[in-house]
Design a protein around this motif. Structure first.
Motif, PDB file in Angstrom:
ATOM      1  N   GLY B  77      37.177  11.260 -71.798  1.00  0.00           N
ATOM      2  CA  GLY B  77      38.298  11.879 -71.254  1.00  0.00           C
ATOM      3  C   GLY B  77      38.440  13.137 -71.787  1.00  0.00           C
ATOM      4  O   GLY B  77      37.546  13.760 -72.293  1.00  0.00           O
ATOM      5  N   TRP B 157      38.610   9.208 -65.150  1.00  0.00           N
ATOM      6  CA  TRP B 157      38.641  10.292 -65.959  1.00  0.00           C
ATOM      7  C   TRP B 157      38.671  10.164 -67.469  1.00  0.00           C
ATOM      8  O   TRP B 157      38.268  10.695 -68.129  1.00  0.00           O
ATOM      9  N   SER B 158      39.446   8.939 -67.976  1.00  0.00           N
ATOM     10  CA  SER B 158      39.650   8.643 -69.085  1.00  0.00           C
ATOM     11  C   SER B 158      38.275   7.750 -69.963  1.00  0.00           C
ATOM     12  O   SER B 158      38.260   7.931 -71.092  1.00  0.00           O
TER      13      SER B 158
END
Lengths: 212, 175
Positions: B77, B157-158
């Motif tokens: 992330g 995305w994390s």
């Protein structure tokens, strides 16, 4: 499907596509296909194809009214994906049944003539379908020109008849959403088990209709 | 990803007197070893699309997933830094806009496939060497997200390991 064919179709059918009902309950095809998969597959995946198809047709009609040929052409792929998805799944639900019986009569005769035996046809059909790379469908179809059965595959949601000219008799969906929750990566087991729930009367009916 | 010279299952002299130890040593350590070295140098992966379908599909699958595991990580992330961040901002206007475009590419990919960010030796994004990839085959998300691919993409995305992506960026631009 040509742009002009689509135009004619849209002009004459100013009504929306709708999700067809399943001819059985979500759990009717267990243990071959779980109720969870049937529900997701029908209510989410197929419904989305219907919704997106309707949206795309709206846009196509608007573009046609404005004489915006570029937009009409640009809509080709999305009409193909979603229209194909709608066509394919509408056939698929009918192709399946908890009590499908076995092939007989004209259909069995055609299978024996073109493949030697039902077993041989299933082996060829399974191998071709399992081997599809990525998303797609395996098809048993009818060639109206040569008057023979044919086994082939299509990528993504490409619909059989507009893509190949073959009349669809029996389709096997091997998009991962069709089996993953239950079979994970073992697509071969899913395809093998699917033959236990084929509605052979429906497949026969399609062959008879195709021959007319 | 390299091919390796397999060890002999016995000592060099084990086949004597039929085949001498010296022959075994040179045959294995020099000849076979050279095949392995040259095969690795042939860089099959870089040319994988040129091969017949079975090799292309499975070689490609192997290559793609090998990158995928590396560009993700448990402490992922955040945002890219340094030159990579500059390149992204230059091409997309902002990191947020890049995420939006990348997510859209993944979400609108019909059927099976991947979304890619690539860079060439001149730091142009969009073509060249892939540095970030996101698998959107249904098997990548179906058990947890079912049909909700956008939810999977948002969660992706994390787990992006921007340090690894940056390393690949630097290598691709010849750093």
């Amino acid at each position: 499907m040509s742009i002009y064919c689509l135009q004619a179709l849209c002009m004459s059918l100013r009504q929306k596509h709708t999700l067809p009902d399943l001819p059985y309950d979500f759990n009717a095809l267990e243990p071959v296909i779980s109720a969870e998969i049937m529900q997701l597959h029908h209510q989410k995946h197929h419904q989305t194809y219907v919704n997106m198809l309707n949206q795309a047709e709206e846009k196509f009609m608007e573009a046609k009214e404005k004489n915006d040929l570029k937009t009409m052409i640009a809509l080709g792929p999305v009409l193909r994906f979603n229209g194909g998805g709608h066509l394919n799944h509408s056939i698929f639900w009918q192709n399946l049944s908890p009590n499908g019986g076995e092939p007989e009569g004209e259909l069995l005769a055609a299978i024996n003539k073109d493949y030697g035996s039902l077993e041989n046809m299933k082996n060829i059909f399974s191998a071709a379908t399992v081997a599809i790379q990525g998303s797609g469908w395996g098809w048993l179809g009818y060639n109206k020109t040569t008057k023979t059965l044919a086994i082939t595959t299509c990528a993504n949601q490409d619909p059989l008849e507009p893509t190949t000219g073959l009349v669809p008799l029996l389709g096997i969906d091997v998009w991962e959403h069709a089996y993953y929750l239950q079979y994970k990566n073992v697509r071969a087991d899913y395809v093998k088990n699917l033959f236990k729930i084929i509605n052979w009367k429906d497949v026969s009916g399609r062959l008879v209709a195709a021959k007319q | 990803m390299a091919f390796e010279l397999p060890a002999l299952p016995y000592a060099f002299n084990a086949l004597e007197p039929h085949i001498d130890a010296k022959t075994m040593e040179i045959h294995h350590g020099k000849h076979h070893n050279a095949y392995v070295t040259n095969l690795n140098n042939a860089d099959l992966m870089a040319n994988i699309s040129k091969y017949p379908a079975a090799i292309r599909n499975n070689g490609g699958g192997h290559w793609n997933h090998s990158l995928f595991w590396q560009i993700m990580g448990p402490n992922g992330g955040g945002e890219p830094k340094g030159e990579l961040a500059l390149a992204i901002n230059g091409a997309f206007g902002s990191f947020d806009n890049f995420k939006k475009e990348f997510a859209n590419a993944g979400a609108t990919r019909f059927g099976s496939g991947w979304a890619w960010l690539s860079v060439d030796a001149n730091k142009n994004l969009f073509k060249g060497t892939p540095i970030l990839g996101m698998d959107v085959w249904e098997h990548a998300y179906y058990l947890h997200y079912q049909n909700r691919r956008p939810d999977y993409i948002a969660a992706f995305w994390s787990v992006v390991n921007w340090e690894e992506v940056n390393n690949r960026f630097k290598k691709a631009i010849g750093g």
